[in-house]
Design a protein around this motif. Structure first.
Motif, short mmCIF file in Angstrom:
data_model
loop_
_atom_site.label_atom_id
_atom_site.label_comp_id
_atom_site.label_asym_id
_atom_site.label_seq_id
_atom_site.Cartn_x
_atom_site.Cartn_y
_atom_site.Cartn_z
N VAL A 49 0.87 -1.18 0.00
CA VAL A 49 0.00 0.00 0.00
C VAL A 49 0.91 1.22 0.00
CG1 VAL A 49 -1.82 1.23 1.24
CG2 VAL A 49 -1.64 -1.26 1.45
N GLY A 50 0.62 2.19 -0.85
CA GLY A 50 1.47 3.39 -0.88
C GLY A 50 0.98 4.40 -1.88
N PRO A 51 1.73 5.50 -2.02
CA PRO A 51 1.33 6.55 -2.95
C PRO A 51 1.78 6.25 -4.39
CG PRO A 51 3.28 7.25 -1.75
CD PRO A 51 2.92 5.88 -1.24
N GLY A 85 1.46 23.22 -15.45
CA GLY A 85 0.83 22.56 -14.32
C GLY A 85 1.17 21.08 -14.21
N ARG A 86 2.32 20.71 -14.77
CA ARG A 86 2.74 19.32 -14.65
C ARG A 86 3.52 19.10 -13.36
NH1 ARG A 86 3.33 18.41 -20.39
NH2 ARG A 86 1.20 17.86 -20.94
N GLU A 87 3.49 17.87 -12.90
CA GLU A 87 4.21 17.53 -11.68
C GLU A 87 5.71 17.47 -11.97
OE1 GLU A 87 2.47 16.43 -8.86
OE2 GLU A 87 0.51 16.56 -9.80
N SER A 143 7.45 4.98 -3.58
CA SER A 143 6.17 5.03 -4.26
C SER A 143 5.91 3.82 -5.13
CB SER A 143 6.11 6.25 -5.19
OG SER A 143 6.33 7.43 -4.49
N ILE A 144 4.68 3.76 -5.61
CA ILE A 144 4.28 2.74 -6.56
C ILE A 144 4.33 3.37 -7.95
CG2 ILE A 144 2.33 1.36 -7.33
CD1 ILE A 144 1.71 1.34 -4.13
N ILE A 145 5.22 2.89 -8.79
CA ILE A 145 5.40 3.47 -10.11
C ILE A 145 4.24 3.05 -11.01
CG2 ILE A 145 6.90 3.59 -12.15
CD1 ILE A 145 8.42 4.63 -9.88
N GLY A 173 0.86 10.80 -5.94
CA GLY A 173 0.48 11.05 -4.56
C GLY A 173 -0.81 10.34 -4.16
N MET A 174 -1.58 9.91 -5.16
CA MET A 174 -2.84 9.19 -4.90
C MET A 174 -2.52 7.86 -4.20
SD MET A 174 -5.18 8.16 -8.10
CE MET A 174 -6.92 8.35 -8.07
N GLN A 175 -3.34 7.47 -3.26
CA GLN A 175 -3.11 6.22 -2.55
C GLN A 175 -3.52 5.02 -3.43
OE1 GLN A 175 -1.65 6.65 0.27
NE2 GLN A 175 -1.73 4.71 1.34
#
Lengths: 544, 85
Positions: free
Chosen positions: A19-21, A147-149, A159-161, A218-220
């Protein structure tokens, strides 16, 4: 906000749950278009905001770099901050926006190109290299404007790629400690993402039909490699349940750790060596961590991938030596360059092929362009002095090829001798990964010191199934009797000549076949570091 | 106007970092500071212009300072060159 619970399934390439971002990896589609604007002041205000944002991002990078790599290496981010404040650079952008009434993105992109061109044309190597810095800051501004990350993986939390697909050179540049799992839309079970995931012992799901527009960094997300499921934006109770299962898996993992330091011996006393496959110097840590007896396949491609020109002899020598010294006398089998097919490198200028798997690759390149081969052999022979090295040649189909290799080996030896450079000719073996090599393995066994069976290519060539084609995954059956008979045949021929034989393909880690391999008297299995202890467990529980 | 000549000791020449610091230092003063080499010159408040002079180790630049606080600026900038370049 209510959890959306976007649940999707995919094909599991490595089991496990995490579980992660999300870290969304988008292809570089930063295409800037020229747009006419009406309000220059509003455009300048946008630019100002993007600049402030860039300063803050760079400050964060700087602070992080100072603690991780030290002040001297962190200075580059400070320089970027200063460049972003440069009067000439900013004036040029401002002027362009005002006089041509164009969007800020376009003005930044054009100005960035002009300034970097200016540095690229200087006759000083240090200044030439600054062209890249200007491109970098300009791209950062454009990204912020759009507005790109800021998708620099170096700066990422574990993170989860999530990506469309990953190329070998993309995966090779990632900091593996920060990857919790892979989720890709495309890719097949035998792609490099898959191989990497297995090596790193992290869950991976491929062929997940996710719309990347609906996902953001950043979404879980829950990646459940046991059920073959991904849940983006999970509800809290689902998340809790998953976390409990993560814990359970960790317990199982701990149990495996108790096998460290134990022998690879069956209940009836038969032994087999279990080595590890790796793809870069930093992977050696995983080898030792998982208690592998040696390195059975060190893919030397990492030296060639993700760069613009050939690695020098010295660079290669340093890398090989480092691995040999770290392994401190344990066997290290390094495979010579296996570029081509699915691993393309621009500066090799290999050209497009209709059928690359059967094309110009591996030993074929080495024999056609011997200078590339000689450089690698020189580096290997020099490094051999520092440890227990074996060299292995890939994609062999005939006795004639081995003879030609030995001619190059002789030349390299003579040269090193003449130049009085310390060297050692290591043990030399070949990959058995073509049906042709299997059929003449009786003759090949007389010429080489060992065989290592590459089951991935052997399966693809024997079954005529392209392993990059995800549609064919159902036809890719490495348990096919034809494959097992080929392995048996190659092993018997090696043993008749008193040579050892190993298996270094994915099949080596297939726990359903461990007993079969023991019966075949295979001497060594080389598997992903994360599989070493699992295979050891299977060996120790076997009665063969 | 006050002037001084300085021969660069730093082995990479006037590279990005010291050039950036020079910009910061110069901005402390009101005076206009110019760095010249071989007929080309750059204002010391402009990072990229400074870098694009391409000044290497062993080369000599002429630094001129002009303005209301030129006494203080001269001392400060000279000390900066000696300490950082």
């Amino acid at each position: 906000m209510e959890a959306r619970m976007l649940k999707l399934s995919g094909k599991v390439v490595y089991k496990g749950i995490v579980v992660g971002p999300v870290a969304l990896l988008k292809k570089d589609d930063q295409q800037v278009r020229r747009i006419r604007i009406d309000d220059a002041d509003a455009e300048l205000a946008r630019l100002g905001k993007a600049g402030e944002q860039a300063q803050a991002q760079l400050q964060k990078l700087y602070d992080k770099a100072v603690t991780e790599v030290g002040e001297a290496s962190a200075a580059i981010f400070e320089v970027h901050q200063m460049m972003l404040e440069d009067d000439d650079y900013l004036d040029a952008i401002h002027n362009m926006i005002r006089t041509e009434m164009v969007n800020a993105e376009y003005a930044v992109a054009v100005t960035g190109d002009n300034f970097s061109e200016m540095f690229a044309n200087m006759d000083d190597d240090y200044m030439k290299a600054r062209a890249a810095d200007i491109k970098d800051i300009s791209n950062r501004l454009v990204r912020n404007l759009m507005g790109r990350e800021d998708m620099s993986l170096a700066d990422m939390e574990p993170s989860i790629i999530v990506a469309d697909d990953l190329s070998p050179s993309e995966t090779i540049q990632m900091d593996k400690k920060k990857i919790l799992a892979f989720v890709t839309v495309h890719g097949s079970a035998n792609s490099h993402t898959a191989i990497l995931a297995r090596m790193m012992n992290i869950p991976a799901l491929i062929g997940v039909p996710v719309n990347l527009e609906e996902v953001h960094t950043g979404m879980q997300v829950i990646v459940d490699g046991l059920k073959g499921e991904v849940i983006f934006d999970p509800a809290e109770e689902v998340c809790k349940e998953a976390e409990a299962r993560v814990k359970e898996e960790q317990e199982k993992h701990k149990l495996l750790q108790t096998l460290k330091g134990k022998d690879n011996v069956t209940l009836s006393g038969k032994t087999i060596d279990i080595y590890a496959n790796i793809g870069s110097v930093s992977d050696v840590g995983y080898v030792l961590e998982n208690d592998a007896g040696g390195i059975g396949l060190f893919r030397s491609e990492f030296l060639y991938l993700g760069r613009d020109n050939f690695p020098t002899e010295e660079e290669q020598f340093q890398a090989y030596r480092q691995v040999l010294q770290t392994m401190a006398g344990k066997k290290v089998v390094i495979r010579t360059l296996d570029i081509g097919a699915d691993k393309q490198v621009d500066y090799f200028n290999l050209g497009k092929e209709d059928n690359p798997a059967m094309g110009y690759r591996a030993i074929r390149i080495c024999l056609k362009q011997p200078h590339i081969f000689q450089t690698q052999l020189r580096a290997l022979f020099r490094a051999a002095v520092y440890g227990n090295l074996s060299v292995m040649y890939p994609m062999i189909t005939s006795v004639e090829e081995v003879r030609k290799i030995y001619e190059v080996v002789e030349q390299v030896k003579e040269e090193l001798e003449e130049q009085q450079v310390p060297y050692k000719v290591p043990e030399q073996g070949i990959m058995i990964e073509t049906p042709a090599a299997v059929m003449v393995s009786d003759e090949l066994a007389q010429m080489v010191d060992f065989f290592s069976i590459g089951t991935n290519d052997l399966t693809q060539y024997t079954l005529a199934v392209d392993r990059q084609n995800a549609k064919l995954d159902d036809f890719y059956n490495p348990h096919h009797k034809a494959i097992l008979r080929m392995i048996q045949m190659a092993a018997d021929n090696a043993h008749k000549c008193g040579k050892w034989v190993g298996i270094c393909g994915e099949l080596g880690a297939d726990l359903e076949l461990t007993e079969e391999f023991l019966r075949m008297e295979i001497d060594e299995l080389s598997v992903a570091p994360s599989m070493v202890l699992k295979v050891r467990k299977a060996v120790r529980e076997s009665a063969v | 106007m006050k002037k001084f000549d300085y021969t660069i000791q730093d082995e990479v020449g006037i590279h990005a970092r010291p050039a950036g610091l020079l910009v910061k230092e110069t901005k402390k003063y009101e005076s206009k500071v110019t760095v010249a080499k071989d007929g080309k010159s750059a204002e010391a408040t402009k990072l990229m212009a400074l870098m694009s002079l391409g000044v290497k180790c062993g080369e000599t630049v002429e630094v001129s300072v002009e303005g209301a606080d030129e006494e203080a600026a001269y001392d400060g900038i000279k000390a900066f060159f000696e300490a950082n370049l």
